[in-house]
Design an enzyme around this catalytic site. Structure first.
Site, PDB file in Angstrom:
ATOM      1  N   ARG A  88      11.509 -26.078  -7.330  1.00 43.36           N
ATOM      2  CA  ARG A  88      11.754 -27.331  -6.593  1.00 43.36           C
ATOM      3  C   ARG A  88      10.460 -27.897  -6.016  1.00 43.36           C
ATOM      4  O   ARG A  88      10.222 -29.092  -6.053  1.00 43.36           O
ATOM      5  CB  ARG A  88      12.772 -27.062  -5.476  1.00 43.36           C
ATOM      6  CG  ARG A  88      13.168 -28.301  -4.700  1.00 43.36           C
ATOM      7  CD  ARG A  88      14.557 -28.142  -4.068  1.00 43.36           C
ATOM      8  NE  ARG A  88      14.640 -27.032  -3.134  1.00 43.36           N
ATOM      9  CZ  ARG A  88      14.215 -27.087  -1.875  1.00 43.36           C
ATOM     10  NH1 ARG A  88      13.659 -28.176  -1.401  1.00 43.36           N
ATOM     11  NH2 ARG A  88      14.344 -26.042  -1.090  1.00 43.36           N
ATOM     12  N   ARG A  97       7.319   7.678   1.046  1.00 36.46           N
ATOM     13  CA  ARG A  97       6.450   7.781  -0.129  1.00 36.46           C
ATOM     14  C   ARG A  97       5.525   8.978   0.026  1.00 36.46           C
ATOM     15  O   ARG A  97       5.270   9.460   1.136  1.00 36.46           O
ATOM     16  CB  ARG A  97       5.638   6.508  -0.303  1.00 36.46           C
ATOM     17  CG  ARG A  97       6.508   5.339  -0.706  1.00 36.46           C
ATOM     18  CD  ARG A  97       5.645   4.149  -1.021  1.00 36.46           C
ATOM     19  NE  ARG A  97       6.398   3.129  -1.701  1.00 36.46           N
ATOM     20  CZ  ARG A  97       6.748   1.970  -1.159  1.00 36.46           C
ATOM     21  NH1 ARG A  97       6.406   1.703   0.079  1.00 36.46           N
ATOM     22  NH2 ARG A  97       7.435   1.088  -1.850  1.00 36.46           N
ATOM     23  N   LYS A 151      20.035  -6.543  -4.995  1.00 31.46           N
ATOM     24  CA  LYS A 151      20.169  -7.857  -4.344  1.00 31.46           C
ATOM     25  C   LYS A 151      18.795  -8.482  -4.137  1.00 31.46           C
ATOM     26  O   LYS A 151      18.587  -9.658  -4.420  1.00 31.46           O
ATOM     27  CB  LYS A 151      20.842  -7.693  -2.981  1.00 31.46           C
ATOM     28  CG  LYS A 151      22.320  -7.807  -3.028  1.00 31.46           C
ATOM     29  CD  LYS A 151      22.840  -7.929  -1.605  1.00 31.46           C
ATOM     30  CE  LYS A 151      24.325  -8.160  -1.596  1.00 31.46           C
ATOM     31  NZ  LYS A 151      24.887  -7.990  -0.262  1.00 31.46           N
ATOM     32  N   THR A 152      17.854  -7.694  -3.606  1.00 35.94           N
ATOM     33  CA  THR A 152      16.528  -8.241  -3.326  1.00 35.94           C
ATOM     34  C   THR A 152      15.853  -8.656  -4.619  1.00 35.94           C
ATOM     35  O   THR A 152      15.317  -9.762  -4.725  1.00 35.94           O
ATOM     36  CB  THR A 152      15.651  -7.177  -2.634  1.00 35.94           C
ATOM     37  OG1 THR A 152      16.347  -6.683  -1.518  1.00 35.94           O
ATOM     38  CG2 THR A 152      14.311  -7.751  -2.194  1.00 35.94           C
ATOM     39  N   TYR A 178      16.861  -0.119  -8.532  1.00 37.74           N
ATOM     40  CA  TYR A 178      15.479  -0.566  -8.326  1.00 37.74           C
ATOM     41  C   TYR A 178      14.816  -0.901  -9.662  1.00 37.74           C
ATOM     42  O   TYR A 178      14.303  -2.003  -9.856  1.00 37.74           O
ATOM     43  CB  TYR A 178      14.683   0.517  -7.581  1.00 37.74           C
ATOM     44  CG  TYR A 178      13.285   0.058  -7.214  1.00 37.74           C
ATOM     45  CD1 TYR A 178      13.085  -0.915  -6.248  1.00 37.74           C
ATOM     46  CD2 TYR A 178      12.165   0.587  -7.856  1.00 37.74           C
ATOM     47  CE1 TYR A 178      11.810  -1.347  -5.921  1.00 37.74           C
ATOM     48  CE2 TYR A 178      10.892   0.158  -7.534  1.00 37.74           C
ATOM     49  CZ  TYR A 178      10.711  -0.811  -6.564  1.00 37.74           C
ATOM     50  OH  TYR A 178       9.458  -1.239  -6.258  1.00 37.74           O
ATOM     51  N   ASN A 182      16.490 -16.769  -6.097  1.00 37.86           N
ATOM     52  CA  ASN A 182      16.358 -17.764  -5.014  1.00 37.86           C
ATOM     53  C   ASN A 182      14.926 -18.279  -4.934  1.00 37.86           C
ATOM     54  O   ASN A 182      14.691 -19.481  -4.796  1.00 37.86           O
ATOM     55  CB  ASN A 182      16.715 -17.136  -3.660  1.00 37.86           C
ATOM     56  CG  ASN A 182      18.210 -16.871  -3.541  1.00 37.86           C
ATOM     57  OD1 ASN A 182      19.000 -17.455  -4.264  1.00 37.86           O
ATOM     58  ND2 ASN A 182      18.578 -15.991  -2.621  1.00 37.86           N
ATOM     59  N   THR A 206       0.582   2.642  -4.586  1.00 44.11           N
ATOM     60  CA  THR A 206      -0.482   2.093  -3.738  1.00 44.11           C
ATOM     61  C   THR A 206      -0.379   2.709  -2.346  1.00 44.11           C
ATOM     62  O   THR A 206       0.718   2.985  -1.867  1.00 44.11           O
ATOM     63  CB  THR A 206      -0.332   0.556  -3.676  1.00 44.11           C
ATOM     64  OG1 THR A 206      -0.372   0.048  -5.020  1.00 44.11           O
ATOM     65  CG2 THR A 206      -1.447  -0.089  -2.872  1.00 44.11           C
TER      66      THR A 206
HETATM   67  O1  LIG Z   1       7.313  13.932   0.376  1.00 42.57           O
HETATM   68  C1  LIG Z   1       7.264  13.674  -0.844  1.00 42.57           C
HETATM   69  C2  LIG Z   1       7.541  12.395  -1.383  1.00 42.57           C
HETATM   70  C3  LIG Z   1       7.473  12.219  -2.755  1.00 42.57           C
HETATM   71  N1  LIG Z   1       7.114  13.233  -3.576  1.00 42.57           N
HETATM   72  C4  LIG Z   1       6.950  13.021  -5.038  1.00 42.57           C
HETATM   73  O2  LIG Z   1       5.858  12.149  -5.200  1.00 42.57           O
HETATM   74  C5  LIG Z   1       6.040  11.328  -6.340  1.00 42.57           C
HETATM   75  C6  LIG Z   1       5.841   9.889  -5.940  1.00 42.57           C
HETATM   76  O3  LIG Z   1       6.904   9.468  -5.118  1.00 42.57           O
HETATM   77  P1  LIG Z   1       6.860   8.111  -4.264  1.00 42.57           P
HETATM   78  O4  LIG Z   1       8.174   7.980  -3.567  1.00 42.57           O
HETATM   79  O5  LIG Z   1       5.640   8.079  -3.419  1.00 42.57           O
HETATM   80  O6  LIG Z   1       6.650   6.959  -5.339  1.00 42.57           O
HETATM   81  P2  LIG Z   1       7.411   6.652  -6.742  1.00 42.57           P
HETATM   82  O7  LIG Z   1       6.431   6.946  -7.810  1.00 42.57           O
HETATM   83  O8  LIG Z   1       8.745   7.283  -6.798  1.00 42.57           O
HETATM   84  O9  LIG Z   1       7.631   5.084  -6.641  1.00 42.57           O
HETATM   85  C7  LIG Z   1       6.579   4.272  -6.188  1.00 42.57           C
HETATM   86  O10 LIG Z   1       5.888   3.633  -7.215  1.00 42.57           O
HETATM   87  C8  LIG Z   1       6.308   2.418  -7.712  1.00 42.57           C
HETATM   88  C9  LIG Z   1       6.743   1.464  -6.621  1.00 42.57           C
HETATM   89  O11 LIG Z   1       7.347   0.331  -7.168  1.00 42.57           O
HETATM   90  C10 LIG Z   1       7.665   2.120  -5.684  1.00 42.57           C
HETATM   91  O12 LIG Z   1       8.016   1.211  -4.659  1.00 42.57           O
HETATM   92  C11 LIG Z   1       6.996   3.306  -5.108  1.00 42.57           C
HETATM   93  O13 LIG Z   1       7.759   3.914  -4.123  1.00 42.57           O
HETATM   94  C12 LIG Z   1       7.420  11.645  -6.880  1.00 42.57           C
HETATM   95  O14 LIG Z   1       7.298  12.552  -7.941  1.00 42.57           O
HETATM   96  C13 LIG Z   1       8.124  12.331  -5.711  1.00 42.57           C
HETATM   97  O15 LIG Z   1       9.074  13.283  -6.137  1.00 42.57           O
HETATM   98  C14 LIG Z   1       6.809  14.486  -3.061  1.00 42.57           C
HETATM   99  O16 LIG Z   1       6.467  15.439  -3.789  1.00 42.57           O
HETATM  100  N2  LIG Z   1       6.912  14.670  -1.706  1.00 42.57           N
END
Ligand SMILES: O=c1ccn([C@@H]2O[C@H](COP(=O)(O)OP(=O)(O)O[C@H]3OC[C@@H](O)[C@H](O)[C@H]3O)[C@@H](O)[C@H]2O)c(=O)[nH]1
Length: 250
Positions: free
Chosen positions: A22, A118, A7-8, A61, A15, A107
């Site tokens: 506009r 994250r 949705k977002t 996503y 939107n 980031t």
């Molecule tokens: O506690 C944790 C959290 C995550 N992880 C691992 O760390 C890696 C990174 O995970 P994150 O959730 O931080 O980030 P992701 O790479 O999945 O997505 C990220 O990058 C692209 C952006 O658009 C997303 O919004 C962002 O969350 C993954 O392999 C995940 O399995 C861990 O090992 N331990």
């Protein structure tokens, strides 16, 4: 029921594109490295079309952001055509919008949510609270971590410049999750421990931006390596976690 991400990213983008059209505004799409899915090309260039599972748990996503890029480019090319069939002259206004697309790689930095799940924020908060750092899967998957001020500089260069993109905005410094845990240990607490947990489905095995295009056309590259950026985030996390504890009367 539609997933919120979809949705977002789809309806929200539509939107905002309508609003930008506009009022004649320049439109910035903050897309993501997730458009590359579990990449078969490494490092990832903007020309790579990606490897995304269309029916998996992260698809809302990933595909949502991919659709957002599609909509943004369509509006740019003038697909936001306006015609009025009741007008005898049948006028068509083919409106080419000003758009910019950034593909943002992982980031981190001060003021992140303490608990958004994250990896950098999880490890830092866990190490400060003297809890084990949760490594998902075998911890050998890689990510490339960008400090927030580098991203802001990149976004400003993109919006001020004349190139549409998409541009990868990320730091090419690549780490496995086990290596990241080691850096967090060095910075916060050498006695910090790790704990393995099951990984989520379709987690990309590796990720690293090729930033040649942004270097050449935006004259941008990140300046803050992980070992310099992490302590800046840790100070902020320490303060907030301390305040939280004091709030609880601990
Ligand atoms: O506690 C944790 C959290 C995550 N992880 C691992 O760390 C890696 C990174 O995970 P994150 O959730 O931080 O980030 P992701 O790479 O999945 O997505 C990220 O990058 C692209 C952006 O658009 C997303 O919004 C962002 O969350 C993954 O392999 C995940 O399995 C861990 O090992 N331990």
């Amino acid at each position: 029921i539609l997933n919120c991400d979809y949705k977002t990213n789809v309806m929200g983008t539509l939107n905002m594109l309508g609003l930008a059209k506009r009022i004649g505004a320049r439109f910035l799409l903050t897309s993501t490295s997730e458009v590359y899915g579990d990449p078969l090309e490494h490092p990832q260039k903007e020309t790579y079309w990606g490897n995304v599972n269309p029916i998996g748990v992260r698809s809302c996503y990933d595909e949502g952001k991919r659709t957002a890029e599609t909509l943004t480019m369509d509006y740019h090319r003038g697909a936001g055509v306006e015609c009025n069939i009741e007008d005898p002259e049948f006028t068509i206004h083919n409106i080419h919008m000003q758009v910019r697309i950034a593909r943002i790689f992982n980031t981190y930095g001060p003021r992140m949510c303490l608990d958004d799940g994250r990896v950098v924020s999880n490890f830092v908060a866990q190490a400060i609270r003297r809890q084990p750092m949760t490594v998902y899967g075998d911890g050998k998957q890689t990510r490339s971590f960008q400090y927030v001020s580098d991203l802001v500089d990149g976004l400003m260069a993109l919006m001020d410049g004349e190139h549409i993109g998409p541009f990868n905005l990320g730091n090419p410094g690549e780490f496995t999750m086990l290596e990241l845990a080691e850096v967090v240990k060095e910075v916060i607490d050498p006695s910090a421990t790790i704990e393995f947990r099951a990984n989520t489905a379709d987690d990309p095995h590796k990720r690293k931006p090729d930033i040649s295009r942004a270097k050449e056309l935006l004259n941008w590259e990140p300046k803050v390596p992980l070992r310099d950026g992490l302590p800046l985030m840790v100070n902020d996390f320490r303060n907030r976690i301390l305040n939280e504890d004091e709030g609880k009367g601990n």
